[in-house]
Design an enzyme around this catalytic site. Structure first.
Site, PDB file in Angstrom:
ATOM      1  N   LEU A  15      27.694  24.258 -67.879  1.00  0.00           N
ATOM      2  CA  LEU A  15      26.958  25.302 -67.152  1.00  0.00           C
ATOM      3  C   LEU A  15      25.487  24.910 -67.016  1.00  0.00           C
ATOM      4  O   LEU A  15      25.034  23.940 -67.606  1.00  0.00           O
ATOM      5  CB  LEU A  15      27.117  26.632 -67.896  1.00  0.00           C
ATOM      6  CG  LEU A  15      28.540  27.199 -67.838  1.00  0.00           C
ATOM      7  CD1 LEU A  15      28.755  28.262 -68.915  1.00  0.00           C
ATOM      8  CD2 LEU A  15      28.833  27.790 -66.454  1.00  0.00           C
TER       9      LEU A  15
ATOM     10  N   VAL B 270       7.099  17.554 -55.292  1.00  0.00           N
ATOM     11  CA  VAL B 270       7.070  17.895 -56.716  1.00  0.00           C
ATOM     12  C   VAL B 270       7.932  16.936 -57.552  1.00  0.00           C
ATOM     13  O   VAL B 270       7.467  16.368 -58.549  1.00  0.00           O
ATOM     14  CB  VAL B 270       7.578  19.342 -56.921  1.00  0.00           C
ATOM     15  CG1 VAL B 270       7.596  19.705 -58.386  1.00  0.00           C
ATOM     16  CG2 VAL B 270       6.710  20.309 -56.143  1.00  0.00           C
TER      17      VAL B 270
ATOM     18  N   LEU C 228       6.560  13.328 -57.786  1.00  0.00           N
ATOM     19  CA  LEU C 228       5.326  13.204 -58.579  1.00  0.00           C
ATOM     20  C   LEU C 228       5.602  13.409 -60.066  1.00  0.00           C
ATOM     21  O   LEU C 228       5.010  12.745 -60.918  1.00  0.00           O
ATOM     22  CB  LEU C 228       4.264  14.175 -58.075  1.00  0.00           C
ATOM     23  CG  LEU C 228       3.816  13.913 -56.631  1.00  0.00           C
ATOM     24  CD1 LEU C 228       2.849  14.976 -56.149  1.00  0.00           C
ATOM     25  CD2 LEU C 228       3.184  12.526 -56.490  1.00  0.00           C
TER      26      LEU C 228
ATOM     27  N   GLU D 138       4.564   8.348 -48.692  1.00  0.00           N
ATOM     28  CA  GLU D 138       4.747   9.695 -48.125  1.00  0.00           C
ATOM     29  C   GLU D 138       4.525   9.658 -46.615  1.00  0.00           C
ATOM     30  O   GLU D 138       3.541   9.115 -46.137  1.00  0.00           O
ATOM     31  CB  GLU D 138       3.774  10.660 -48.835  1.00  0.00           C
ATOM     32  CG  GLU D 138       3.579  12.013 -48.175  1.00  0.00           C
ATOM     33  CD  GLU D 138       4.849  12.849 -48.036  1.00  0.00           C
ATOM     34  OE1 GLU D 138       5.566  13.017 -49.031  1.00  0.00           O
ATOM     35  OE2 GLU D 138       5.118  13.312 -46.906  1.00  0.00           O
TER      36      GLU D 138
ATOM     37  N   ASP E 235      19.606  28.069 -54.174  1.00  0.00           N
ATOM     38  CA  ASP E 235      19.280  26.923 -53.321  1.00  0.00           C
ATOM     39  C   ASP E 235      20.120  26.857 -52.051  1.00  0.00           C
ATOM     40  O   ASP E 235      19.746  26.159 -51.108  1.00  0.00           O
ATOM     41  CB  ASP E 235      19.512  25.607 -54.097  1.00  0.00           C
ATOM     42  CG  ASP E 235      18.320  25.216 -54.963  1.00  0.00           C
ATOM     43  OD1 ASP E 235      17.412  26.050 -55.139  1.00  0.00           O
ATOM     44  OD2 ASP E 235      18.309  24.070 -55.467  1.00  0.00           O
TER      45      ASP E 235
ATOM     46  N   HIS F 172     -10.850  34.700 -76.831  1.00  0.00           N
ATOM     47  CA  HIS F 172     -11.734  33.529 -76.811  1.00  0.00           C
ATOM     48  C   HIS F 172     -11.485  32.681 -78.057  1.00  0.00           C
ATOM     49  O   HIS F 172     -11.364  33.244 -79.144  1.00  0.00           O
ATOM     50  CB  HIS F 172     -13.189  33.972 -76.801  1.00  0.00           C
ATOM     51  CG  HIS F 172     -14.145  32.821 -76.884  1.00  0.00           C
ATOM     52  ND1 HIS F 172     -14.389  31.983 -75.816  1.00  0.00           N
ATOM     53  CD2 HIS F 172     -14.875  32.335 -77.925  1.00  0.00           C
ATOM     54  CE1 HIS F 172     -15.258  31.051 -76.190  1.00  0.00           C
ATOM     55  NE2 HIS F 172     -15.560  31.238 -77.464  1.00  0.00           N
TER      56      HIS F 172
HETATM   57  P1  FAD Z   1      22.290  24.762 -58.840  1.00  0.00           P
HETATM   58  O1  FAD Z   1      21.451  24.713 -60.030  1.00  0.00           O
HETATM   59  O2  FAD Z   1      22.355  23.557 -57.972  1.00  0.00           O
HETATM   60  O3  FAD Z   1      23.735  25.141 -59.336  1.00  0.00           O
HETATM   61  C1  FAD Z   1      24.837  25.186 -58.496  1.00  0.00           C
HETATM   62  C2  FAD Z   1      26.066  24.856 -59.298  1.00  0.00           C
HETATM   63  O4  FAD Z   1      27.204  25.148 -58.501  1.00  0.00           O
HETATM   64  C3  FAD Z   1      26.190  23.376 -59.667  1.00  0.00           C
HETATM   65  O5  FAD Z   1      26.298  23.229 -61.056  1.00  0.00           O
HETATM   66  C4  FAD Z   1      27.442  22.907 -58.948  1.00  0.00           C
HETATM   67  O6  FAD Z   1      28.199  22.003 -59.725  1.00  0.00           O
HETATM   68  C5  FAD Z   1      28.201  24.196 -58.762  1.00  0.00           C
HETATM   69  N1  FAD Z   1      29.103  24.205 -57.606  1.00  0.00           N
HETATM   70  C6  FAD Z   1      28.837  23.832 -56.336  1.00  0.00           C
HETATM   71  N2  FAD Z   1      29.906  24.064 -55.543  1.00  0.00           N
HETATM   72  C7  FAD Z   1      30.855  24.581 -56.342  1.00  0.00           C
HETATM   73  C8  FAD Z   1      32.180  25.030 -56.110  1.00  0.00           C
HETATM   74  N3  FAD Z   1      32.710  25.026 -54.880  1.00  0.00           N
HETATM   75  N4  FAD Z   1      32.892  25.471 -57.163  1.00  0.00           N
HETATM   76  C9  FAD Z   1      32.356  25.492 -58.412  1.00  0.00           C
HETATM   77  N5  FAD Z   1      31.106  25.094 -58.685  1.00  0.00           N
HETATM   78  C10 FAD Z   1      30.375  24.664 -57.660  1.00  0.00           C
HETATM   79  N6  FAD Z   1      13.129  24.239 -60.257  1.00  0.00           N
HETATM   80  C11 FAD Z   1      12.212  24.952 -60.963  1.00  0.00           C
HETATM   81  O7  FAD Z   1      12.110  26.164 -60.772  1.00  0.00           O
HETATM   82  N7  FAD Z   1      11.403  24.342 -61.881  1.00  0.00           N
HETATM   83  C12 FAD Z   1      11.467  23.012 -62.123  1.00  0.00           C
HETATM   84  O8  FAD Z   1      10.719  22.496 -62.953  1.00  0.00           O
HETATM   85  C13 FAD Z   1      12.413  22.238 -61.406  1.00  0.00           C
HETATM   86  N8  FAD Z   1      12.523  20.919 -61.618  1.00  0.00           N
HETATM   87  C14 FAD Z   1      13.468  20.196 -60.950  1.00  0.00           C
HETATM   88  C15 FAD Z   1      13.565  18.844 -61.208  1.00  0.00           C
HETATM   89  C16 FAD Z   1      14.524  18.079 -60.548  1.00  0.00           C
HETATM   90  C17 FAD Z   1      14.625  16.605 -60.855  1.00  0.00           C
HETATM   91  C18 FAD Z   1      15.420  18.718 -59.635  1.00  0.00           C
HETATM   92  C19 FAD Z   1      16.489  17.929 -58.935  1.00  0.00           C
HETATM   93  C20 FAD Z   1      15.322  20.071 -59.379  1.00  0.00           C
HETATM   94  C21 FAD Z   1      14.347  20.824 -60.024  1.00  0.00           C
HETATM   95  N9  FAD Z   1      14.202  22.198 -59.781  1.00  0.00           N
HETATM   96  C22 FAD Z   1      13.252  22.908 -60.465  1.00  0.00           C
HETATM   97  C23 FAD Z   1      15.037  22.912 -58.794  1.00  0.00           C
HETATM   98  C24 FAD Z   1      16.153  23.702 -59.508  1.00  0.00           C
HETATM   99  O9  FAD Z   1      16.928  22.804 -60.254  1.00  0.00           O
HETATM  100  C25 FAD Z   1      17.003  24.413 -58.483  1.00  0.00           C
HETATM  101  O10 FAD Z   1      16.190  25.195 -57.642  1.00  0.00           O
HETATM  102  C26 FAD Z   1      17.999  25.349 -59.173  1.00  0.00           C
HETATM  103  O11 FAD Z   1      18.844  24.615 -60.014  1.00  0.00           O
HETATM  104  C27 FAD Z   1      18.821  26.104 -58.136  1.00  0.00           C
HETATM  105  O12 FAD Z   1      19.729  26.922 -58.783  1.00  0.00           O
HETATM  106  P2  FAD Z   1      21.116  27.333 -58.103  1.00  0.00           P
HETATM  107  O13 FAD Z   1      21.826  28.167 -59.117  1.00  0.00           O
HETATM  108  O14 FAD Z   1      20.884  27.874 -56.769  1.00  0.00           O
HETATM  109  O15 FAD Z   1      21.898  25.951 -57.873  1.00  0.00           O
END
Ligand code: FAD
Length: 471
Positions: free
Chosen positions: A38, A186, A189, A206, A316, A450
């Site tokens: 998870l 982000v 970097l 970039e 996302d 402070h």
């Molecule tokens: P996700 O976290 O992508 O989760 C979706 C899940 O759904 C996945 O585990 C996938 O396996 C599962 N899934 C997909 N399709 C199916 C299906 N049909 N059946 C079952 N399971 C499925 N955000 C921040 O806010 N702060 C940070 O510091 C930050 N750092 C990041 C660093 C990196 C390197 C990356 C790549 C991303 C970062 N992010 C950060 C972005 C953040 O990870 C995402 O915005 C966030 O995870 C989105 O959450 P979500 O639940 O929408 O999707």
């Protein structure tokens, strides 16, 4: 056939938070996740492992370059990369296991497999262990997240370790001598900072004329100068047109974004960090008439409902900043709507943080956005160089500033932009203020302990409506 009130597809920060909230509200809930653990992108290959590496590499850099400023003598400082990667893996393992425990605690059924829509009230799960499950449910929340957007001239091969994406960059086993980061956003970097601190010569390529283009430009300029001082090399307004892996190095061919002569340079490792796109593959959206936009994002109304009223989408895979906390807020709001409450997300108060050193954090409007919208504003700034806690902390810790943008007539805070130590924690004060409609004077008249870094926030607010004391 199992019967549910809510089935959540995806166990990332959007999905698992929605599932927990639904459990807390007494709804019979299931969460379907195909990864095997998870926490989604964020916990497994995103926010958390990247921060673990940022912390380890920061400690290394401090020990090597700054301990001596405090009189601390440590001899030769070396880095055992495999131990650093182990520490990162342990953090991830602990947290993903913790979420499984939380789902159990809130009586959420967890199905390990790929979910797809079998109808407006049905989810079918192809179980990872083999076989399938059919779930009948009153409501479905799609929270399937995003994936790396491919950059055709630079095909990623994480296993090969020469051209990697953000996931591959979390597992590099040896410090590259040189690294090209394609994309000055982000993720590029942050990951570039990790390997730069460990000794790589990092070049950021970039396409645009500046880093993080959506950010307040005063902040971006200062940020770029700071990264440059740390050893980053920048090639802005530059387009990558070709890549070729030649044994131990990768040849990257670029040209000016507006066209012109091509240049080829060799790097040890190349990180492709040009963005992410929604992941909705195999859900069967099209069978139910659920629309996606031109960027592949599922279309929803202000209550996260798709064209099918029993099916919601969050995180996302829909419009908005791709951030874990945004996905979480949407997950909670969608479940509250399902349960008959007034679920709501305030998109004007979603912070964004870059976890480099110093950190960069923003919430609300940039100066450019206010000008564009013809909103008159007062601007207050305060440099960390005039903040006693920043000065007492360490050499290099007093870089950056706090900037407050407040409405000229009402003094209501419209935007906060910070570059400095712990900016990511400090931005919460701005978010809270904005949620409650605070004026810069409200914050300026609030007593801050402070010596703390947050006094810089207070003084920037003083500057916005009157005058700061210490600058
Ligand atoms: P996700 O976290 O992508 O989760 C979706 C899940 O759904 C996945 O585990 C996938 O396996 C599962 N899934 C997909 N399709 C199916 C299906 N049909 N059946 C079952 N399971 C499925 N955000 C921040 O806010 N702060 C940070 O510091 C930050 N750092 C990041 C660093 C990196 C390197 C990356 C790549 C991303 C970062 N992010 C950060 C972005 C953040 O990870 C995402 O915005 C966030 O995870 C989105 O959450 P979500 O639940 O929408 O999707």
């Amino acid at each position: 056939m199992q019967q549910y009130d809510v089935v959540v597809i995806g166990g990332g920060p959007g999905g698992y938070v929605a599932a927990i909230k639904a459990g807390q509200l007494g709804l019979k809930t299931a969460c379907v996740e195909m990864r095997g653990t998870l926490g989604g992108t964020c916990l497994n290959v995103g926010c958390i492992p990247s921060k673990a590496l940022l912390t380890s590499s920061h400690h290394f850099h401090d020990a090597k370059h700054h301990f001596a400023d405090h009189g601390i003598q440590v001899g030769e400082v070396t880095m055992d990369i495999s131990k650093m990667l182990d520490a990162k893996a342990k953090t991830v393992q602990g947290l993903t296991g913790g979420i499984e425990h939380l789902l159990k605690k809130h009586k959420v059924d967890y199905f390990v497999g790929k979910g797809s829509l079998s109808g407006p009230n049905g989810v079918s799960v192809a179980l990872n262990a083999g076989g399938s499950e059919s779930l009948e449910t009153k409501n479905i929340i799609i929270a399937t997240g995003s994936e790396v957007t491919p950059l055709p001239p630079v095909p990623v091969d994480n296993a090969g370790g020469k051209i990697v994406d953000s996931t591959g960059a979390l597992d590099i086993s040896k410090v590259p001598t040189s690294m090209a980061v394609i994309g000055g956003g982000v993720i590029g970097l942050e990951m570039g900072s990790v390997w730069s601190r460990l000794g790589s010569k990092v070049t950021v390529i970039e396409f645009m004329d500046r880093l993080c283009p959506a950010m307040d430009q005063e902040l971006t300029k200062k940020f770029q100068t700071t990264l440059k001082k740390q050893g980053f090399n920048f090639k802005l307004k530059t387009k990558v047109v070709k890549s070729e892996v030649n044994g131990d190095s990768v040849a990257i061919t670029t040209e000016p974004s507006s066209g012109g002569d091509q240049v080829t340079e060799n790097y040890d490792v190349v990180l492709v960090a040009t963005g992410r796109r929604p992941y909705t593959t195999g859900l069967g959206l099209e069978n139910l008439g659920i629309q996606t936009d031109r960027l592949g994002r599922i279309e929803v109304d202000s209550h996260f409902r798709t064209a099918v009223p029993s099916i919601y989408a969050i995180g996302d895979c829909i419009d908005g900043p791709m951030l874990a906390h945004k996905a979480e807020e949407e997950g909670i709001a969608a479940v509250e709507t399902i349960a008959g409450f007034a679920g709501h997300v305030n998109y004007d108060a979603i912070p964004g943080v870059i976890y480099t050193f110093p950190e960069v954090a923003s919430v609300g409007k940039t100066e450019e956005e206010l000008k564009e919208a013809n909103v008159e504003y007062n601007k207050g700034t305060f440099p960390f160089a005039a903040n006693s806690r920043a000065r007492a902390n360490a050499t290099g810790n007093s870089e950056g500033f706090v900037k407050i943008l407040a409405d000229k007539k009402t003094d209501k805070i419209l935007g906060v932009h910070i570059m400095g130590p712990n900016a990511g924690e400090m931005i919460a004060e701005g978010v809270l203020g904005m949620e409650y409609g605070a004026s810069s004077e409200d914050v300026a008249r609030t007593c801050h302990a402070h010596p703390t870094l947050s006094e810089a926030f207070k003084e920037a607010c003083m500057d916005a409506y009157d005058k700061p004391i210490h600058f």
